[in-house]
Design an enzyme around this catalytic site. Sequence first.
Site, PDB file in Angstrom:
ATOM      1  N   ARG A   4       0.781  -1.238   0.000  1.00 55.73           N
ATOM      2  CA  ARG A   4       0.000   0.000   0.000  1.00 55.73           C
ATOM      3  C   ARG A   4       0.809   1.282   0.000  1.00 55.73           C
ATOM      4  NH1 ARG A   4      -5.392   0.072   3.565  1.00 55.73           N
ATOM      5  NH2 ARG A   4      -4.024  -0.182   5.339  1.00 55.73           N
ATOM      6  N   ASP A   5       2.120   1.218   0.037  1.00 55.22           N
ATOM      7  CA  ASP A   5       2.903   2.461   0.003  1.00 55.22           C
ATOM      8  C   ASP A   5       4.247   2.239  -0.688  1.00 55.22           C
ATOM      9  OD1 ASP A   5       3.053   5.192   0.418  1.00 55.22           O
ATOM     10  OD2 ASP A   5       3.933   5.006   2.410  1.00 55.22           O
ATOM     11  N   ILE A   6       4.216   1.584  -1.840  1.00 55.95           N
ATOM     12  CA  ILE A   6       5.435   1.398  -2.625  1.00 55.95           C
ATOM     13  C   ILE A   6       5.799   2.746  -3.227  1.00 55.95           C
ATOM     14  CG2 ILE A   6       6.426   0.302  -4.690  1.00 55.95           C
ATOM     15  CD1 ILE A   6       6.046  -1.591  -2.313  1.00 55.95           C
ATOM     16  N   THR A  44       0.691   7.158  -0.759  1.00 52.19           N
ATOM     17  CA  THR A  44       1.274   8.454  -1.093  1.00 52.19           C
ATOM     18  C   THR A  44       0.722   8.947  -2.425  1.00 52.19           C
ATOM     19  OG1 THR A  44       3.269   7.848   0.112  1.00 52.19           O
ATOM     20  CG2 THR A  44       3.456   9.678  -1.451  1.00 52.19           C
TER      21      THR A  44
END
Length: 173
Positions: A4-6, A44
């Site tokens: 969920r936040d690569i 992000t």
Amino acid sequence: MVHRDIKSSNILLDKRWNPKVSDFGMAKVLGPGSSYVTTRVMGTFGYVAPEYASTGMLNESSDVYSFGVLLMELISGRSPVDYNRPAGEVNLVEWFRGMVGARRVEDLVDPRIPAPPPPPRVLNRVLLVCLRCIDADAHKRPRMGQIVHMLEGDEFPFRTVLLCFVKFARRSK
């Protein structure tokens, strides 16, 4: 598992420049082929898949989209969102698609990458992977294992950095 936040700041390098995925604070464990719906979208801005941002539907293809943005960032040296750029260049994904559509692929490569530039065959392969990862239809995006096969080849300049996330995705299954 879906990270969920690569994003680039969540890829750390050790003393030997081996990449490591970090910050699993938002990761979600999902079963094979399953998805998760949330009312609170995490991630992000600039890296979040459009269907996740608009519907809250989270699945493996959400991370694939983020990986595609990360790959575009590596190739172009640009941030996913940069308000200091002209109107048509603020969003990396849209600018990237436009440049490929206009057949200006050489202009996508970060000028800071040491010469010689990547061979056209390699560059085209990487651009195809990027475009497949950011496909508007989440069902058409490749799985991480397919991305590995598309990127295989010793001549690919960013191979170790890119395969870091792929190793993470494979271990989490």
